[in-house]
Write a protein that holds these residues in place. Sequence first.
Motif, PDB file in Angstrom:
ATOM      1  N   MET A 189       0.841  -1.187   0.000  1.00 56.96           N
ATOM      2  CA  MET A 189       0.000   0.000   0.000  1.00 56.96           C
ATOM      3  C   MET A 189       0.885   1.249   0.000  1.00 56.96           C
ATOM      4  SD  MET A 189      -2.546   1.512   2.952  1.00 56.96           S
ATOM      5  CE  MET A 189      -3.215  -0.089   3.355  1.00 56.96           C
ATOM      6  N   ASN A 190       0.539   2.225  -0.836  1.00 51.56           N
ATOM      7  CA  ASN A 190       1.242   3.494  -0.898  1.00 51.56           C
ATOM      8  C   ASN A 190       0.387   4.586  -0.255  1.00 51.56           C
ATOM      9  OD1 ASN A 190       3.427   2.434  -2.393  1.00 51.56           O
ATOM     10  ND2 ASN A 190       2.247   2.628  -4.290  1.00 51.56           N
ATOM     11  N   ILE A 191       0.992   5.385   0.613  1.00 51.37           N
ATOM     12  CA  ILE A 191       0.230   6.433   1.285  1.00 51.37           C
ATOM     13  C   ILE A 191       0.963   7.770   1.197  1.00 51.37           C
ATOM     14  CG2 ILE A 191      -0.688   4.752   2.934  1.00 51.37           C
ATOM     15  CD1 ILE A 191       1.066   6.147   5.085  1.00 51.37           C
ATOM     16  N   LEU A 192       0.197   8.849   1.353  1.00 45.05           N
ATOM     17  CA  LEU A 192       0.740  10.193   1.540  1.00 45.05           C
ATOM     18  C   LEU A 192       0.354  10.668   2.933  1.00 45.05           C
ATOM     19  CD1 LEU A 192       0.074  12.313  -1.683  1.00 45.05           C
ATOM     20  CD2 LEU A 192       2.251  11.390  -0.883  1.00 45.05           C
ATOM     21  N   ILE A 193       1.259  11.385   3.586  1.00 48.54           N
ATOM     22  CA  ILE A 193       0.959  12.035   4.853  1.00 48.54           C
ATOM     23  C   ILE A 193       1.018  13.540   4.618  1.00 48.54           C
ATOM     24  CG2 ILE A 193       1.732  12.463   7.220  1.00 48.54           C
ATOM     25  CD1 ILE A 193       2.791   9.614   7.323  1.00 48.54           C
ATOM     26  N   ILE A 194      -0.095  14.200   4.830  1.00 47.67           N
ATOM     27  CA  ILE A 194      -0.153  15.658   4.640  1.00 47.67           C
ATOM     28  C   ILE A 194      -0.368  16.273   6.015  1.00 47.67           C
ATOM     29  CG2 ILE A 194      -1.295  17.543   3.431  1.00 47.67           C
ATOM     30  CD1 ILE A 194      -2.196  15.465   1.328  1.00 47.67           C
ATOM     31  N   GLU A 195       0.701  16.825   6.575  1.00 53.87           N
ATOM     32  CA  GLU A 195       0.712  17.267   7.975  1.00 53.87           C
ATOM     33  C   GLU A 195       1.784  18.344   8.138  1.00 53.87           C
ATOM     34  OE1 GLU A 195       0.476  18.184  11.534  1.00 53.87           O
ATOM     35  OE2 GLU A 195      -0.829  16.445  11.170  1.00 53.87           O
ATOM     36  N   ASP A 196       1.444  19.460   8.787  1.00 51.62           N
ATOM     37  CA  ASP A 196       2.395  20.568   8.898  1.00 51.62           C
ATOM     38  C   ASP A 196       3.211  20.561  10.193  1.00 51.62           C
ATOM     39  OD1 ASP A 196       0.351  21.246  10.607  1.00 51.62           O
ATOM     40  OD2 ASP A 196       0.204  23.334   9.955  1.00 51.62           O
ATOM     41  N   GLU A 197       2.977  19.602  11.082  1.00 52.09           N
ATOM     42  CA  GLU A 197       3.773  19.493  12.296  1.00 52.09           C
ATOM     43  C   GLU A 197       4.724  18.306  12.142  1.00 52.09           C
ATOM     44  OE1 GLU A 197       1.029  19.068  15.485  1.00 52.09           O
ATOM     45  OE2 GLU A 197       0.201  21.090  15.259  1.00 52.09           O
ATOM     46  N   ASN A 198       6.020  18.595  12.144  1.00 52.15           N
ATOM     47  CA  ASN A 198       7.017  17.565  11.862  1.00 52.15           C
ATOM     48  C   ASN A 198       6.939  16.381  12.822  1.00 52.15           C
ATOM     49  OD1 ASN A 198       8.098  18.954   9.678  1.00 52.15           O
ATOM     50  ND2 ASN A 198       9.579  20.069  10.931  1.00 52.15           N
ATOM     51  N   GLN A 199       6.838  16.683  14.126  1.00 49.40           N
ATOM     52  CA  GLN A 199       6.806  15.604  15.116  1.00 49.40           C
ATOM     53  C   GLN A 199       5.562  14.749  14.956  1.00 49.40           C
ATOM     54  OE1 GLN A 199       7.288  17.481  18.971  1.00 49.40           O
ATOM     55  NE2 GLN A 199       9.517  17.300  18.860  1.00 49.40           N
ATOM     56  N   THR A 200       4.423  15.403  14.667  1.00 47.67           N
ATOM     57  CA  THR A 200       3.178  14.670  14.472  1.00 47.67           C
ATOM     58  C   THR A 200       3.269  13.773  13.237  1.00 47.67           C
ATOM     59  OG1 THR A 200       1.901  16.446  15.507  1.00 47.67           O
ATOM     60  CG2 THR A 200       0.689  14.880  14.131  1.00 47.67           C
ATOM     61  N   ALA A 201       3.844  14.322  12.162  1.00 46.56           N
ATOM     62  CA  ALA A 201       3.994  13.538  10.927  1.00 46.56           C
ATOM     63  C   ALA A 201       4.913  12.338  11.150  1.00 46.56           C
ATOM     64  CB  ALA A 201       4.551  14.426   9.822  1.00 46.56           C
ATOM     65  N   GLN A 202       6.015  12.568  11.885  1.00 49.98           N
ATOM     66  CA  GLN A 202       6.945  11.468  12.148  1.00 49.98           C
ATOM     67  C   GLN A 202       6.293  10.390  13.013  1.00 49.98           C
ATOM     68  OE1 GLN A 202      10.640  12.721  13.881  1.00 49.98           O
ATOM     69  NE2 GLN A 202      11.503  10.656  13.951  1.00 49.98           N
ATOM     70  N   ARG A 203       5.555  10.830  14.032  1.00 50.43           N
ATOM     71  CA  ARG A 203       4.881   9.866  14.910  1.00 50.43           C
ATOM     72  C   ARG A 203       3.834   9.070  14.122  1.00 50.43           C
ATOM     73  NH1 ARG A 203       0.332   9.585  18.213  1.00 50.43           N
ATOM     74  NH2 ARG A 203       0.620   8.218  20.023  1.00 50.43           N
ATOM     75  N   LEU A 204       3.091   9.748  13.258  1.00 50.64           N
ATOM     76  CA  LEU A 204       2.084   9.057  12.452  1.00 50.64           C
ATOM     77  C   LEU A 204       2.749   8.025  11.552  1.00 50.64           C
ATOM     78  CD1 LEU A 204      -0.757   8.637  11.391  1.00 50.64           C
ATOM     79  CD2 LEU A 204      -0.440  10.628   9.899  1.00 50.64           C
ATOM     80  N   GLY A 205       3.869   8.393  10.939  1.00 50.06           N
ATOM     81  CA  GLY A 205       4.593   7.447  10.098  1.00 50.06           C
ATOM     82  C   GLY A 205       5.053   6.233  10.877  1.00 50.06           C
ATOM     83  N   ASN A 206       5.527   6.468  12.097  1.00 46.56           N
ATOM     84  CA  ASN A 206       5.969   5.348  12.944  1.00 46.56           C
ATOM     85  C   ASN A 206       4.809   4.432  13.299  1.00 46.56           C
ATOM     86  OD1 ASN A 206       8.584   6.314  12.935  1.00 46.56           O
ATOM     87  ND2 ASN A 206       8.368   7.432  14.854  1.00 46.56           N
ATOM     88  N   LEU A 207       3.652   5.030  13.610  1.00 47.81           N
ATOM     89  CA  LEU A 207       2.482   4.226  13.958  1.00 47.81           C
ATOM     90  C   LEU A 207       2.001   3.407  12.761  1.00 47.81           C
ATOM     91  CD1 LEU A 207       0.401   6.744  16.136  1.00 47.81           C
ATOM     92  CD2 LEU A 207       1.698   4.764  16.935  1.00 47.81           C
ATOM     93  N   VAL A 208       2.041   4.020  11.582  1.00 48.18           N
ATOM     94  CA  VAL A 208       1.637   3.309  10.363  1.00 48.18           C
ATOM     95  C   VAL A 208       2.543   2.102  10.127  1.00 48.18           C
ATOM     96  CG1 VAL A 208       1.581   3.462   7.843  1.00 48.18           C
ATOM     97  CG2 VAL A 208       0.542   5.276   9.224  1.00 48.18           C
ATOM     98  N   HIS A 209       3.842   2.289  10.306  1.00 50.70           N
ATOM     99  CA  HIS A 209       4.776   1.175  10.103  1.00 50.70           C
ATOM    100  C   HIS A 209       4.685   0.147  11.222  1.00 50.70           C
ATOM    101  CE1 HIS A 209       7.431   3.573   7.113  1.00 50.70           C
ATOM    102  NE2 HIS A 209       6.565   2.804   6.483  1.00 50.70           N
TER     103      HIS A 209
END
Length: 252
Positions: free
Chosen positions: A1-21
């Motif tokens: 599955m390919n996803i995009l993360i559209i988020e303007d807070e770096n820490q939030t985006a990184q945490r979301l990426g970690n949770l997804v993985h």
Amino acid sequence: MNILIIEDENQTAQRLGNLVHEYDSTIRILGVFPSVQKTLAYFSTPGFTQPDLIFLDIHLEDDLGFRILEHLDLAIPVIFTTAHSEYTLRAFKNFTIDYLLKPIVFEDLCYALDKYKKIVPGLKPQPASLTIPVVSTEPIVKERFMVSIGTKIQSISSGQIAYFSYEQKASFLTTTDGRRFSVDYSLDRIMQQVDSRQYFRVNRAFIASFSAITSIHSYSAGKLKVELDPAPGIDIFVSSDRISLFKEWLGK
């Protein structure tokens, strides 16, 4: 599955990426973009890879995330990630899988991704010019809530919960035997997860179960006071704009 993360807070985006993985290490994150402009630039790049799913924050650097969907008319499933609950109805006018409130809880993320797999099994993204189908978003009632007690995690069944409350910028649940625990959900999110036949949002700070209501007192000017067991230690009044709904709920 390919996803995009559209988020303007770096820490939030990184945490979301970690949770997804953590959910699935094979999921490929095509990119992380903090703004409407940079996201649109990605989709205008020749040979771009179209994502299977988009995680979309609503308040971005330059505008609301809805502008992306309006501009591209995307036929791609979206999971909204936001700290604001007031955009729920607008969000579900799109091809929306779920609406996650920040801070995002891993359990909620798993539910949203599981829901994506059920709704769109084997779905391939369609060209952006296609009309977006409206997805049914029938809520699934939670049977248990996870709470932390020091280093321990405990599961509380919904039948044990007398009411939920909000105070000092935190949400709590109180069990029928008087135990009190903090929970990671806003009251708005909780109301999406409980059985509306058994629970009612009496005001901005309380969600009461039917079984916890011991008596109701009528005051002048149509005010209603609700007595709960266990007693919360403060007076609980039904919000004036919810009195009619409350009476209707009691009679169901």
